[in-house]
Design a protein around this motif. Sequence first.
Motif, PDB file in Angstrom:
ATOM      1  N   SER A 334      -0.168  -3.531  -2.392  1.00 31.89           N
ATOM      2  CA  SER A 334      -0.177  -2.979  -4.082  1.00 31.89           C
ATOM      3  C   SER A 334      -0.862  -3.989  -5.317  1.00 31.89           C
ATOM      4  O   SER A 334      -1.273  -3.162  -5.763  1.00 31.89           O
ATOM      5  CB  SER A 334       1.538  -2.716  -3.046  1.00 31.89           C
ATOM      6  OG  SER A 334       1.191  -2.194  -2.335  1.00 31.89           O
ATOM      7  N   THR A 374       4.406  11.214  -2.631  1.00 28.30           N
ATOM      8  CA  THR A 374       4.046   9.611  -2.932  1.00 28.30           C
ATOM      9  C   THR A 374       3.037   9.031  -1.895  1.00 28.30           C
ATOM     10  O   THR A 374       3.093   7.816  -1.903  1.00 28.30           O
ATOM     11  CB  THR A 374       5.587   8.415  -2.730  1.00 28.30           C
ATOM     12  OG1 THR A 374       6.555   8.911  -1.672  1.00 28.30           O
ATOM     13  CG2 THR A 374       6.345   9.387  -3.966  1.00 28.30           C
ATOM     14  N   GLN A 379       5.692   1.203  -0.642  1.00 29.77           N
ATOM     15  CA  GLN A 379       7.446   1.576  -0.250  1.00 29.77           C
ATOM     16  C   GLN A 379       7.667   3.592   0.224  1.00 29.77           C
ATOM     17  O   GLN A 379       8.452   3.315   0.749  1.00 29.77           O
ATOM     18  CB  GLN A 379       8.132   0.314  -0.968  1.00 29.77           C
ATOM     19  CG  GLN A 379       8.241  -0.637  -0.342  1.00 29.77           C
ATOM     20  CD  GLN A 379       8.872  -1.167   0.294  1.00 29.77           C
ATOM     21  OE1 GLN A 379       9.982  -1.370   0.740  1.00 29.77           O
ATOM     22  NE2 GLN A 379       8.259  -1.866   1.167  1.00 29.77           N
ATOM     23  N   SER A 532       6.882  -0.375  -6.909  1.00 27.12           N
ATOM     24  CA  SER A 532       6.972   1.369  -6.421  1.00 27.12           C
ATOM     25  C   SER A 532       6.613   2.264  -7.484  1.00 27.12           C
ATOM     26  O   SER A 532       5.626   3.150  -7.861  1.00 27.12           O
ATOM     27  CB  SER A 532       8.013   2.097  -5.834  1.00 27.12           C
ATOM     28  OG  SER A 532       7.937   1.472  -4.638  1.00 27.12           O
TER      29      SER A 532
END
Length: 920
Positions: A334, A374, A379, A532
Amino acid sequence: MMGQQNQGNPFSQIIDSSENYLKSPREMAAMFYDIPQAVKNTIKIADECSFAFPEGGVTIPFFKTPSGESQDEHLRNLCCSGLAYRYGKNPCSRVLDRLSAELRVIKSTGFAGYFLVVADIARFAYENRIPICGKGSAAGSIVSYILRISNVDPIENSLYFERFLNIERTEPPDIDIDVSSRDREKISHYLCKKYGSNSVARVSSFATNKPRAALREAGRILNIAKDEIDSIIKAVPNYNRFFNAEKMRQSAESSGLADFSNKTYHRVFSIAESIGGYIRHVSMHPSAFIVSNQDLSGEIPLTLSETGEIMSQYDMHSIDSLGILKIDLINSLSLSLIADTSSVLEKNRKIHLDMSKTDYSDKKVYELMQKGQTLGIFQLESFGIRTLARKVKPSCLNDITLLVSLYRPGPQQSGMVDNFIERKFGREKTTCIHKDLEPILEETYGIILYQEQAMQAAIKIAGYSLSEADLLRKAMAGLSREEMAAQRSRFVTGALMRGYDETTASEVFRLISKFASYGFVKAHAAAYAEISYKTCYLKSRFPAEFISTILTNNSGYYSRMQYVDEARRLGVTIKLPDINESGAADFRTCSSGRSIRVPLISVRELGAAGSVSIEEERNRNGNFLCLQDFYERIKSNCRITKNAVENLIKVGAFDFTGTPRKQLLLSFYWLRETIKPVSLSKNSSGRSFQISFDISPFKPQLYRLESSRQNNISDSQIPDNAFCISKNTDTQDKTINSSSTGLSLEERLQMEADILGFYVSAHPLQCFKESIASQMPGIKKIIRSGCFYDWLLPCNQKTGSAGFSYPKDIYTAGIVISKRIEKTRGSKEMMFCTIEDEDGMYEAVFFPESYRKNMKIIASSTFIIIEGRLHFRDNNVSVIASRAASIAMLKKCAALQKEESIKAVFISETENPWKRKSYI
């Protein structure tokens, strides 16, 4: 294990002996009867060998301060100089008081050097633009935040420092750092340079037999073919969830995908259970690094890993027991996604993003989360948490922290998630056992969700010290009955001494025991929530660059096909490979972030070498003008297989010429048979051939290469329009359709699936639905998931009551993404399927009866049609399925029916010659 293998295995012959056991002293003495002193000397040697591991204490590398000041003073100075970056020139008293308190604890525990080592890593990362994120309980420290180890403000997010470090703690705090996966090696080299290559090492780990590996090993022992073992493994849904052979066997039998009447299969599961969990081999821990001031070869045994790195022979638990400093530098896809997306924006659109200055208030980010859109977000990507996000409706960073914490097995299974949602939106009254708990549980609406809350409750109600509260947390996490019984006695006694009655004390302890056993560390959840938010910000503002980076890195939770569909839903056009526009390996954005071009490496059989060679040739000598241009240049400079060129043509890499693909294929075959490599003089631009063509202002014209004349090829031998090019070679906004390619949509999609592995021209359901509508009139209208809410009618339109009415017998279709089997209270199996269509993903629920009837169809089909009814709950719509059908099977049946119908018509309209009255 090896002894049970068949005699054909050479290893089994080596160990096939009756001597494989530890002999008794009498047997050893008998073996060495001629030299008895040899046996006696073994005892003397053993008695003289003595070694004891050092116990207690922690060896922290000494961090040399630049001006000779003490480590505590240097840490304070670093914090004071970093305050302005985080809090401005005039921080409030809460910040200063918190900082002073933390520095006092760090000084009294003697861990200033540890913070300096980690802070130095953070400094190096920041100066070299390497994204990092301190996570775990370390994110609850304002010192970590000021030194840029973590990125979450502990004051604004009400994080608890004492969960990370307190004055009574003796072991060092654990600071885990997520690092961009492609940049971790830079930090490793920096540590080796600073402390010495012999003072830095990786940590080993011992890999054990997991369920699948145990099944494979059992198959080898019983000499079962690999394909047969594979079929057994595939018959166990979610096999990694089962560590008990009996449960694995039951799950496999219930799936109906393998014949478990075979007794050999039962032996496989029995052996797999007996060898499961045993150490299989030594491997390297994925993230642990040892850092020391001393040569580690004199401290611990070392070895080389498979990658050639120095590695300890002790695992992480032994390293901790010896008091050797271990730092976890964890690869994070990420963080790489954030860094790569920012790099693409800066390179292509000159947009510079400093993600360290994010303010976490963008409404567009929270709108995406509230809609459950999303996919690709750290996450928040799985279908389950996207469903939960639609229920929780996060509107601030703390809400994301709550969302991440709620989506865990404990809260989900306990039912507390439903209580939380009802209380958050005022549909259920928030209550606490005692008013003294209200300040502690206010943000979670009276529910213990975080470990820090359990510790604070124990301190407030029972008078626990910080170290006692930490022991209580560990006891609850370990679920030890003996320890919990002792803790209950201590808790009740302490509460009584502080004036609480026994009933209240017992009820508070019961509440803590119930929820804190699976409570999450809030600081850890907050660190994850911060990442996130950043990834969601990139998706909301720069969807093309964000999705293209995921596709390039192949770093998503799902397959590439799901991200291609997501980009299409976000309004981003996905474009087929093009020999002039595509990169070798990167999914490139174009049209100012409105489209993504598929790279050449995605084309089957082209490979990395072929893709790079095409790009290099294009960079040297300019764009390819046509198929013959491409063929001549590539054939002389590199080797690309016939199949690779065929796939390039089939998938549309030459569509810019305006020539149908089938005709291009014929032209390619003609070129292979007719044109031979020749040596041509280079022109002024360095090109190894000359081109003569005339381009009309309005339409492409045919041109000929001089090389064809040199090969004595007559014009009559060249197919018409074989080498047509367009005046406008920039085809980024050109629409590809059936007339320009010579192929139907279904043919193009099939080729894309076979050659690229995903669909580009359209969602595959588009052509399926068209054929279903025309060929299968018995099936009513197929509803897309984006229209589910439109089909839910408010009940007050019919009865005047609140809520929704659920229409029955609706049809929907989609691709099966994942399957999950659960058991009802009556121990019957049911299935939850994640289905994707053009509008997104939704859940189809097969209750026991419908699951039993449709089990084989669901297991064997990718594209399915579902008949059922819609169900609405907590802002989420699911399909309660009654029947399922394979789209492929329906199409096959429709084709057969059409074929039979054509035959019947032909026969009916053809006169029988035997009925004629006269014959010629």
